[in-house]
Design a protein around this motif. Structure first.
Motif, PDB file in Angstrom:
ATOM      1  N   GLU A   1       0.868  -1.185   0.000  1.00  0.00           N
ATOM      2  CA  GLU A   1       0.000   0.000   0.000  1.00  0.00           C
ATOM      3  C   GLU A   1       0.895   1.222   0.000  1.00  0.00           C
ATOM      4  OE1 GLU A   1      -3.236   0.263   0.066  1.00  0.00           O
ATOM      5  OE2 GLU A   1      -4.045  -1.629   0.846  1.00  0.00           O
ATOM      6  N   VAL A   2       0.788   2.049  -1.017  1.00  0.00           N
ATOM      7  CA  VAL A   2       1.573   3.279  -1.063  1.00  0.00           C
ATOM      8  C   VAL A   2       0.613   4.451  -1.201  1.00  0.00           C
ATOM      9  CG1 VAL A   2       3.376   4.562  -2.300  1.00  0.00           C
ATOM     10  CG2 VAL A   2       3.445   2.061  -2.251  1.00  0.00           C
ATOM     11  N   THR A   3       0.801   5.482  -0.369  1.00  0.00           N
ATOM     12  CA  THR A   3       0.065   6.734  -0.593  1.00  0.00           C
ATOM     13  C   THR A   3       1.102   7.821  -0.805  1.00  0.00           C
ATOM     14  OG1 THR A   3       0.015   7.279   1.747  1.00  0.00           O
ATOM     15  CG2 THR A   3      -1.893   6.123   0.889  1.00  0.00           C
ATOM     16  N   MET A   4       0.809   8.729  -1.693  1.00  0.00           N
ATOM     17  CA  MET A   4       1.777   9.791  -2.006  1.00  0.00           C
ATOM     18  C   MET A   4       1.062  11.030  -2.511  1.00  0.00           C
ATOM     19  SD  MET A   4       3.174   7.725  -5.287  1.00  0.00           S
ATOM     20  CE  MET A   4       4.001   8.961  -6.277  1.00  0.00           C
ATOM     21  N   ALA A   5       1.750  12.152  -2.409  1.00  0.00           N
ATOM     22  CA  ALA A   5       1.172  13.398  -2.917  1.00  0.00           C
ATOM     23  C   ALA A   5       2.257  14.132  -3.688  1.00  0.00           C
ATOM     24  CB  ALA A   5       0.663  14.252  -1.767  1.00  0.00           C
ATOM     25  N   ALA A   6       1.831  14.889  -4.710  1.00  0.00           N
ATOM     26  CA  ALA A   6       2.790  15.523  -5.611  1.00  0.00           C
ATOM     27  C   ALA A   6       3.449  16.756  -4.983  1.00  0.00           C
ATOM     28  CB  ALA A   6       2.108  15.896  -6.924  1.00  0.00           C
ATOM     29  N   SER A   7       2.838  17.285  -3.923  1.00  0.00           N
ATOM     30  CA  SER A   7       3.415  18.469  -3.266  1.00  0.00           C
ATOM     31  C   SER A   7       2.918  18.525  -1.825  1.00  0.00           C
ATOM     32  CB  SER A   7       2.964  19.737  -4.003  1.00  0.00           C
ATOM     33  OG  SER A   7       1.565  19.882  -3.829  1.00  0.00           O
ATOM     34  N   LYS A   8       3.555  19.395  -1.025  1.00  0.00           N
ATOM     35  CA  LYS A   8       3.113  19.545   0.378  1.00  0.00           C
ATOM     36  C   LYS A   8       1.679  20.032   0.421  1.00  0.00           C
ATOM     37  CE  LYS A   8       7.237  20.000   3.113  1.00  0.00           C
ATOM     38  NZ  LYS A   8       8.449  20.544   2.496  1.00  0.00           N
ATOM     39  N   ASP A   9       1.334  20.973  -0.471  1.00  0.00           N
ATOM     40  CA  ASP A   9      -0.029  21.527  -0.497  1.00  0.00           C
ATOM     41  C   ASP A   9      -1.055  20.436  -0.815  1.00  0.00           C
ATOM     42  OD1 ASP A   9       0.930  23.955   0.157  1.00  0.00           O
ATOM     43  OD2 ASP A   9       0.843  24.790  -1.898  1.00  0.00           O
ATOM     44  N   ASP A  10      -0.725  19.604  -1.808  1.00  0.00           N
ATOM     45  CA  ASP A  10      -1.630  18.496  -2.162  1.00  0.00           C
ATOM     46  C   ASP A  10      -1.813  17.590  -0.948  1.00  0.00           C
ATOM     47  OD1 ASP A  10      -2.003  19.302  -4.703  1.00  0.00           O
ATOM     48  OD2 ASP A  10      -0.811  17.728  -5.661  1.00  0.00           O
ATOM     49  N   HIS A  11      -0.694  17.338  -0.249  1.00  0.00           N
ATOM     50  CA  HIS A  11      -0.749  16.436   0.892  1.00  0.00           C
ATOM     51  C   HIS A  11      -1.666  17.006   1.961  1.00  0.00           C
ATOM     52  CE1 HIS A  11       0.712  14.247   4.481  1.00  0.00           C
ATOM     53  NE2 HIS A  11       0.690  13.256   3.617  1.00  0.00           N
ATOM     54  N   LYS A  12      -1.493  18.329   2.218  1.00  0.00           N
ATOM     55  CA  LYS A  12      -2.323  18.996   3.241  1.00  0.00           C
ATOM     56  C   LYS A  12      -3.793  18.947   2.848  1.00  0.00           C
ATOM     57  CE  LYS A  12       0.461  22.513   5.381  1.00  0.00           C
ATOM     58  NZ  LYS A  12       1.044  23.740   4.880  1.00  0.00           N
ATOM     59  N   ALA A  13      -4.044  19.135   1.541  1.00  0.00           N
ATOM     60  CA  ALA A  13      -5.434  19.175   1.058  1.00  0.00           C
ATOM     61  C   ALA A  13      -6.028  17.773   0.923  1.00  0.00           C
ATOM     62  CB  ALA A  13      -5.470  19.890  -0.290  1.00  0.00           C
TER      63      ALA A  13
END
Ligand SMILES: C[S@@+](CC[C@H](N)C(=O)[O-])C[C@H]1O[C@@H](n2cnc3c(N)ncnc32)[C@H](O)[C@@H]1O
Length: 340
Positions: free
Chosen positions: A206-218
């Protein structure tokens, strides 16, 4: 109406043994399902000593955004008299391109070809018009070390994979984790046991990832799930209706065989297909499409078609896509759609 000239990526003719323009014409035709008006007269034209794929149409900005994702697109021009006016391509590129280009290993499906099959499948599905803005899910039930899943990530989609070889699943986990750390992208990655009826039946990455810090926060995260399991025995292991499209490169029956029930190697990718398709269908949403590639030297096209038809799928016609890969491999592509 304008005449356009598309320059193909220089790598394309290496991938398709000088057949790149023919495959690009076929892919361009498939994009017709989402363009605002028809394109016509696609042809290969030499301009200033360089080959271009030329065609006639009236491309809107959104049309150009769609065509920017053509798997072999390098640059697009509008022909104005005998000059070429550059048009800016805006491909979906959620991450740096080395997510796709770094992995190199025996048995890898070429990334440009993988993108071609993913595009053709998506364009034949009910989700075609969500290509640019939809959060779609791509299933590769023979995912190896994740070439299809990485392309799904690039497009901003989620990916679900199945792979029987634990070494491939571990190598994919290691690659993604190393790459994500190096890019300083927030992520989680874990490989956990999966139980079916109380017994250990598989492992799941299971991998979760976000393209940027802002995406991660949102909360705009992308997910990759890879099940280490036999793709012909998926019952109870994955949620039904999870995928918008299914893309798979079948074992080539040459160096990379498919595993049979005893854990040995069989040279018959169609046996695998026959046993796997009934279990794949419930994983697909209505209107989902399936895109398969395989080696026609070990498995005839008509037999592959028969398997899909026998499972109630409708074949989606394409311009010829068969091409030579090497001495032992002639590769072809089949696209079909789930009707119910
Ligand atoms: C042609 S390779 C796909 C490679 C992949 N597209 C990539 O680029 O890494 C076919 C894959 O199917 C896997 N495979 C074969 N039989 C399988 C089965 N019964 N269940 C799950 N995976 C299987 C093989 O281990 C191999 O990784």
């Amino acid at each position: 109406m304008s005449r356009y000239a598309l320059l193909l990526a220089p790598s394309a003719n290496r991938v398709y043994a000088d057949q790149a323009s023919r495959l690009a014409v076929a892919e361009l035709a498939a994009f017709g399902s989402v363009l605002s008006s028809d394109i016509s007269d696609a042809d290969v034209t030499v301009l200033g000593g360089v080959e271009y794929l030329t065609f006639t149409g009236a491309l809107s900005e959104r049309d150009i955004s769609y065509l920017s994702n053509l798997s072999s697109a390098y640059a697009l021009f509008e022909q104005v008299d005998d000059l070429l006016r550059p048009l800016t391509l805006t491909p979906l590129a959620r991450y740096d391109s080395d997510l796709i280009t770094i992995p190199k290993y025996a048995g890898k499906t070429n990334e440009q070809f993988t993108k071609l099959v993913l595009n053709l499948t998506l364009l034949a599905s009910a989700s075609a018009e969500r290509m640019l803005d939809g959060h779609l899910t791509v299933l590769d039930p023979l995912c190896g070390r994740g070439t299809t899943l990485n392309q799904a990530l690039m497009y901003g989609y989620d990916g679900v994979g199945v792979e029987i070889d634990g070494k491939d699943v571990e190598a994919y986990k290691l690659f993604l984790q190393t790459w994500l750390k190096r890019k300083r992208l927030k992520h989680t990655a874990e490989l956990v046991p999966v139980r079916r009826q109380g017994k250990r039946a598989a492992r799941r990455l299971e991998v979760t990832m976000a393209a940027s810090k802002d995406d991660h926060k949102a909360g705009a995260v992308q997910k990759i799930t890879v099940l280490q399991a036999d793709t012909t025995q998926l019952e109870g292991l994955l949620r039904g209706g999870v995928a918008d499209i299914l893309v798979a490169d079948l074992p080539y029956g040459v160096a990379h065989g498919s595993y049979d029930d005893e854990g040995g190697i069989t040279r018959r990718p169609l046996d695998l297909l026959e046993r796997a398709v009934p279990g794949w269908l419930p994983l697909l949403r209505p209107g989902a499409a399936i895109g398969l590639s395989w080696n026609t030297k070990v498995a005839k096209r008509e037999l592959a078609e028969d398997i899909l038809l026998a499972n109630g799928l409708a074949l989606v016609p394409q311009a010829p896509l068969e091409h030579r890969v090497d001495q032992g491999i002639e590769r072809d592509v089949l696209i079909a759609r789930k009707t119910g």
